[in-house]
Structure formats: structure tokens, C-alpha cells
Design an enzyme around this catalytic site. Structure first.
Site, PDB file in Angstrom:
ATOM      1  N   LYS A 141      15.273  -0.356   5.294  1.00 49.58           N
ATOM      2  CA  LYS A 141      14.801   0.209   3.974  1.00 49.58           C
ATOM      3  C   LYS A 141      14.949   1.686   3.809  1.00 49.58           C
ATOM      4  CE  LYS A 141      12.390   0.773   0.209  1.00 49.58           C
ATOM      5  NZ  LYS A 141      12.756   0.722  -1.068  1.00 49.58           N
TER       6      LYS A 141
ATOM      7  N   LYS B 273       9.237  10.682  -0.036  1.00 48.51           N
ATOM      8  CA  LYS B 273       8.464   9.957   0.788  1.00 48.51           C
ATOM      9  C   LYS B 273       9.337   9.195   1.786  1.00 48.51           C
ATOM     10  CE  LYS B 273       5.906   5.831   1.522  1.00 48.51           C
ATOM     11  NZ  LYS B 273       5.735   4.698   0.833  1.00 48.51           N
TER      12      LYS B 273
ATOM     13  N   THR C 109       6.413   0.523   2.115  1.00 47.99           N
ATOM     14  CA  THR C 109       7.523   1.255   2.734  1.00 47.99           C
ATOM     15  C   THR C 109       6.921   2.183   3.625  1.00 47.99           C
ATOM     16  OG1 THR C 109       9.035   1.149   0.814  1.00 47.99           O
ATOM     17  CG2 THR C 109       9.436   2.616   2.350  1.00 47.99           C
TER      18      THR C 109
ATOM     19  N   LEU D  76       0.748  -1.187  -0.087  1.00 51.40           N
ATOM     20  CA  LEU D  76      -0.112  -0.041   0.093  1.00 51.40           C
ATOM     21  C   LEU D  76       0.746   1.267   0.109  1.00 51.40           C
ATOM     22  CD1 LEU D  76      -2.518  -1.536   2.537  1.00 51.40           C
ATOM     23  CD2 LEU D  76      -3.052  -0.898   0.352  1.00 51.40           C
ATOM     24  N   PRO D  77       0.146   2.383  -0.446  1.00 49.62           N
ATOM     25  CA  PRO D  77       1.013   3.490  -0.459  1.00 49.62           C
ATOM     26  C   PRO D  77       1.934   4.073   0.660  1.00 49.62           C
ATOM     27  CG  PRO D  77      -1.121   3.882  -1.590  1.00 49.62           C
ATOM     28  CD  PRO D  77      -1.173   2.487  -0.756  1.00 49.62           C
TER      29      PRO D  77
END
Ligand code: NAD
Length: 296
Positions: free
Chosen positions: A170, A245, A95, A64-65
Site C-alpha cells: 500500500k 500521511k 493504512t 482507524l485513522p
């Protein structure tokens, strides 16, 4: 395995297709009709909600975003944790910040549902080819349990530690990447301004101590690397808005533990500026535009 896949966008759509190609039954949900149509054409079972998909599955994967979508799909009023059986497995590959997945995992634990974070690197091409790297935050038993399903979508499964550490890996990697890309853009633009040929400069950097992935494989100056987005107008790469982001996640995580990220802050501001100026959808190496609008 019966798998529910929630979030069938650029990454999730291809990942779900690889599960289908491997003969798995996949129950999918996405808010986008187009995404659902592609999923159905590939042989997926379209469901009308995340809960409807999860009810039929032993494994739930989410792609998902951002954190708010992940929280909602797991813990919201119609969240999947309310309907999953004890013993189910959940894998979030989005992420997001490390704390969100830790919170979700704690709720899962109380219901005997194992939850791990498994963010990816490798981009949309890696998702398509099934060559993603998964950075997995999980206890040993959960890591062993998710390996068979993740290996159908990726080549490299890295166990980073307990839940949340996949996200830590990450966001720290992408913090370094954003900074190193910006450093290479700054050095290349300055060199050219001072009169050196960009090919000559890149040649020196790539056989000297300034060398890094951003200079050697993905140089932000056009036509240094034939296959890099800079050589095709900064298209078809890792979008600047996604880098922004990820930098935001790193800066936020650093603030939570009161740890300095001096360069991260500066580079975050530069990506904010780049996105505001209309380059949000271009590859993140277009940070070069902050130094020169038209590299030759
Ligand atoms: P995307 O926007 O293409 O896909 C996200 C999908 O989630 C969309 O189809 C959207 O409709 C769906 N969605 C949103 N809310 C939903 C909900 N409540 N229920 C069901 N579906 C919902 O994004 P993407 O490029 O596939 O990226 C997904 C994640 O992977 C992000 O967290 C991103 O940062 C990460 N990521 C992306 C890349 C990349 O190169 N695109 C690389 C590594 C990691």
C-alpha cells in the site's frame, strides 16, 4: 459469522454496511455518535467499547485513522486482544506502518489469535460499492480464513506475503502515485506556461512515454478528464492530507531500513506545503496549486 467492526468512519461505515447487507451480524464501535447512528440505522448492533464488541465476535475488523489508534484498540488497557477467544481472527484495514501490525500480530500469536493487515485501495466509492482491493499480509492459513469475510467488502483480494506486507504494498504504491501525480502536474503546468494548449499536451502525453494513471485517468489539469476531481474544483477525491500521511509512512519506513527515497522526500515537502496553505481537504491532484494557483 459474528463480526466486531471498530472505526465506522468514511471507509469503515460503508464497509460495515456491506457486511450487514450480506446478512452478517455486526457489533460496532466508534468514538463518533454520528457514525454510530448511521451504523445503527443500517441494522448494526452498537456497542459501548471495542472490548464490548469484540467479546461477542469471532472476527474483528478495524478501520482507524492511524497507527496510534490501531495500537490502542488492540493492545491498550482496554484493548480487544485481552478479551478475544483463542482461534479468533483480526483484520486491520487501516493504512499504517508495517511494524505496528507486526508487533500486534506477535502478541496475538502468543494467544492463538490470528492477525493480518489488509489495507485497501478504491477509496470511499469502492467502500460503498463493495469493490475495494485488499492487500493482505498474512500466513497462508489466515489468508484463507479471512477471504470469505473480505470478499463481502471487496472484489480483489491480493495475498502480498506475511503479516506487514499488505502495508508495504500500500505505501509503496501510494509513494509512486504521489510522485507521478506531481510529475504530471509539473509537466502540464510547464507546457501551458510555454504556450501549448493543455488538451493538446495531454493528448501527446497520453499517447507517448509520459503516460500514466495520473495523466490519463486523473489528470490534475482541469477538464482533461471529465470525471477527475480537477474538473470539479478538486473536490470529492482522495484528500491531500491522506496522501501526505501515506508519503510520511513511506518515508518513515525507508528511514527505518536506511533506504533512499529522494523523490519521496521532495514530494512529501510539497504536500506539506499544500496542506499548510489550506488545501488539505482538496483532492491530492490539487498539487497543481504548487505550480499555478489558477489553471485555466
Ligand atoms: P475516518 O476519519 O473517516 O474514519 C476513522 C474513524 O475511526 C472515525 O469515525 C473515528 O471516530 C474512528 N476512531 C478513531 N479512533 C477510534 C477508537 N479508538 N475507537 C473507535 N473508533 C475510533 O477515516 P477513513 O477515511 O475511514 O480512513 C480510515 C483508514 O483508511 C485510514 O487509515 C486511511 O488512511 C485509510 N484509507 C482511506 C481512504 C479514503 O479514501 N478515505 C482510502 C484508502 C485507505
Amino acid at each position: 459469522m459474528k463480526i466486531a467492526f471498530i472505526g465506522l468512519g468514511n471507509m469503515g461505515g460503508s464497509m460495515a454496511q456491506n457486511l450487514l447487507k450480506a446478512g452478517q451480524t455486526v457489533f460496532g464501535f466508534d468514538l463518533s455518535e454520528v457514525a454510530l447512528q448511521h451504523f445503527a440505522e443500517a441494522g448494526g448492533v452498537v456497542c459501548e467499547s471495542p472490548q464490548a464488541a469484540a467479546k461477542q465476535a469471532d472476527v474483528v475488523i478495524t478501520m482507524l485513522p492511524a497507527a496510534k489508534h490501531v495500537r490502542d484498540v488492540y493492545l491498550g488497557e482496554k484493548g480487544v486482544l485481552a478479551v478475544l477467544k483463542a482461534g479468533s481472527l483480526c483484520i486491520d484495514s487501516s493504512t499504517i506502518d508495517p511494524q505496528t501490525i507486526k508487533d500486534i500480530a506477535a502478541v496475538g500469536r502468543a494467544k492463538q489469535i490470528s492477525i493480518c493487515d489488509a489495507p485497501v485501495s478504491g477509496g470511499t466509492l469502492g467502500a460503498k460499492d463493495g469493490t475495494l482491493t485488499f492487500m493482505i499480509g498474512a500466513d497462508e492459513a489466515t489468508f484463507n480464513a479471512v477471504k470469505p469475510v473480505l470478499s463481502l467488502m471487496g472484489k480483489n483480494l491480493v495475498h502480498c506475503g506475511d503479516v506487514g506486507t499488505g502495508q508495504v504494498a500500500k505505501i509503496c504504491n501510494n509513494l509512486i502515485l504521489g510522485i507521478s501525480m506531481t510529475a504530471v502536474a509539473e509537466g502540464m503546468a510547464l507546457g501551458v506556461k510555454l504556450g501549448i494548449d493543455p488538451q493538446a499536451l495531454a493528448g501527446v502525453i497520453n499517447s507517448s512515454t509520459g503516460r500514466c494513471w495520473s495523466s490519463e485517468i486523473y489528470n490534475p489539469w482541469p477538464h482533461i478528464c471529465d470525471n477527475a476531481p480537477a474538473s470539479r474544483g478538486y473536490t470529492d477525491g482522495f484528500a491531500a492530507q491522506l496522501m501526505l500521511k501515506d508519503l510520511g509512512l513511506a518515508v518513515e519506513a525507508a528511514e527505518q531500513v536506511e533506504h533512499p527515497v529522494v523523490l519521496g522526500h521532495q514530494v512529501q515537502k510539497m504536500y506539506q506545503q499544500l496542506c499548510q496553505e489550506g488545501d488539505a481537504h482538496l483532492d491530492f491532484s490539487s498539487i497543481m496549486h504548487q505550480y499555478t494557483t489558477q489553471p485555466a
